[in-house]
Scaffold this active site. Sequence first.
Site, mmCIF file in Angstrom:
data_model
loop_
_atom_site.group_PDB
_atom_site.id
_atom_site.type_symbol
_atom_site.label_atom_id
_atom_site.label_comp_id
_atom_site.label_asym_id
_atom_site.label_seq_id
_atom_site.Cartn_x
_atom_site.Cartn_y
_atom_site.Cartn_z
ATOM 1 N N ASP A 104 56.383 31.734 63.330
ATOM 2 C CA ASP A 104 57.228 30.847 64.115
ATOM 3 C C ASP A 104 58.690 31.190 63.880
ATOM 4 O O ASP A 104 59.164 31.192 62.745
ATOM 5 C CB ASP A 104 56.965 29.392 63.725
ATOM 6 C CG ASP A 104 57.786 28.421 64.552
ATOM 7 O OD1 ASP A 104 57.284 27.957 65.579
ATOM 8 O OD2 ASP A 104 58.937 28.129 64.157
ATOM 9 N N TYR A 162 67.545 30.363 65.188
ATOM 10 C CA TYR A 162 67.379 30.743 63.780
ATOM 11 C C TYR A 162 68.091 32.057 63.458
ATOM 12 O O TYR A 162 68.294 32.380 62.289
ATOM 13 C CB TYR A 162 65.901 30.895 63.412
ATOM 14 C CG TYR A 162 65.057 29.660 63.571
ATOM 15 C CD1 TYR A 162 65.614 28.409 63.837
ATOM 16 C CD2 TYR A 162 63.669 29.744 63.464
ATOM 17 C CE1 TYR A 162 64.822 27.289 63.995
ATOM 18 C CE2 TYR A 162 62.864 28.622 63.617
ATOM 19 C CZ TYR A 162 63.440 27.406 63.884
ATOM 20 O OH TYR A 162 62.640 26.303 64.047
ATOM 21 N N LYS A 213 61.437 30.061 70.534
ATOM 22 C CA LYS A 213 61.912 28.862 71.231
ATOM 23 C C LYS A 213 63.219 29.162 71.955
ATOM 24 O O LYS A 213 64.032 29.956 71.472
ATOM 25 C CB LYS A 213 62.143 27.720 70.234
ATOM 26 C CG LYS A 213 60.980 27.475 69.279
ATOM 27 C CD LYS A 213 61.331 26.404 68.270
ATOM 28 C CE LYS A 213 60.286 26.342 67.161
ATOM 29 N NZ LYS A 213 60.431 27.441 66.187
ATOM 30 N N HIS A 245 63.277 24.014 72.803
ATOM 31 C CA HIS A 245 63.572 23.606 71.438
ATOM 32 C C HIS A 245 63.972 22.139 71.297
ATOM 33 O O HIS A 245 63.672 21.502 70.288
ATOM 34 C CB HIS A 245 64.680 24.489 70.861
ATOM 35 C CG HIS A 245 64.634 24.635 69.388
ATOM 36 N ND1 HIS A 245 64.986 25.786 68.732
ATOM 37 C CD2 HIS A 245 64.259 23.778 68.408
ATOM 38 C CE1 HIS A 245 64.837 25.637 67.433
ATOM 39 N NE2 HIS A 245 64.401 24.412 67.204
#
Length: 284
Positions: A43, A48, A73, A106
């Site tokens: 994931d 990120y 996402k 998200h």
Amino acid sequence: MKYTTLNDNAIMPTLGIGTYRIRPTDAERSVEHALKNGYRLIDTANIYLNEKAVGRAIKKSGIDRSEIFLTSKIWPTEYKYAKAKQAIEDTLNRLGVDYIDLMLLHQPVGDYLGAWRAMEEAVKTGKIKSIGLSNFIGLELDKVLAEGPIKPAVVQVECHPYFQQKELKAKLAKGNIALEAWYPLGSADKDLLAEPIFAELASKYNKSVVQIILHWHVQTGNIVIPGSKNPTHIDSNLDIFDFELSSADLEQIAQLDKDKRFLNLPKWMHRLFLLARLNYDKQV
């Protein structure tokens, strides 16, 4: 490893490795180690800033791409239809893959319905296999459920023994939508990890407290993605499939539910929007 069949017939591992708040160098090492030691679910997310690192780890692992279930996402700044289409292409390029197994929206803000249409289109062209939502739990979830021909396969939310999401799970069950848990250990809350029932069950089953909680997630139907950059913890988190909690055990854990979050989403979203101007292509 155990797997679950999603409502679109995709087969998804019930436990994977998360990469939230893990820097690119550490994410690359963690994902490569996880894949080489039995993990098949990864994931990540645009925000990120470690998608490129995850892509490198996949290649270095030597595991065939078809065996890996890869999730990313789209961040809300990319939600308008045209921008979401480009965001999907950019994610594929950063990860260095031909398709994404699961793409999530998200956060439930902005033009998420436009982004949902873009993801539906990407499913039809094979660039995405399954689509879902992250942090959608109320009216916004209802709007997506009513919107298009493709329904969410997964909804990813905060979930742990102090916040068991019972009402949401009952709602998702009507559409055979899987719940995927982030913060599965309650952000390693000391009080949660010190609950006497977990120490008792750890002794009973010869497991750690963390392993008991992760197993509870999987046995009760959740998909779980604990993050770690510690190889020992990564290996230990996977060692949860050789026992079963009894109905009495499950009932005791059910009593721990306090409807307690560890992340205030509205404030968190506002803070992260300050980062939304980041250029994802500058990832390393």
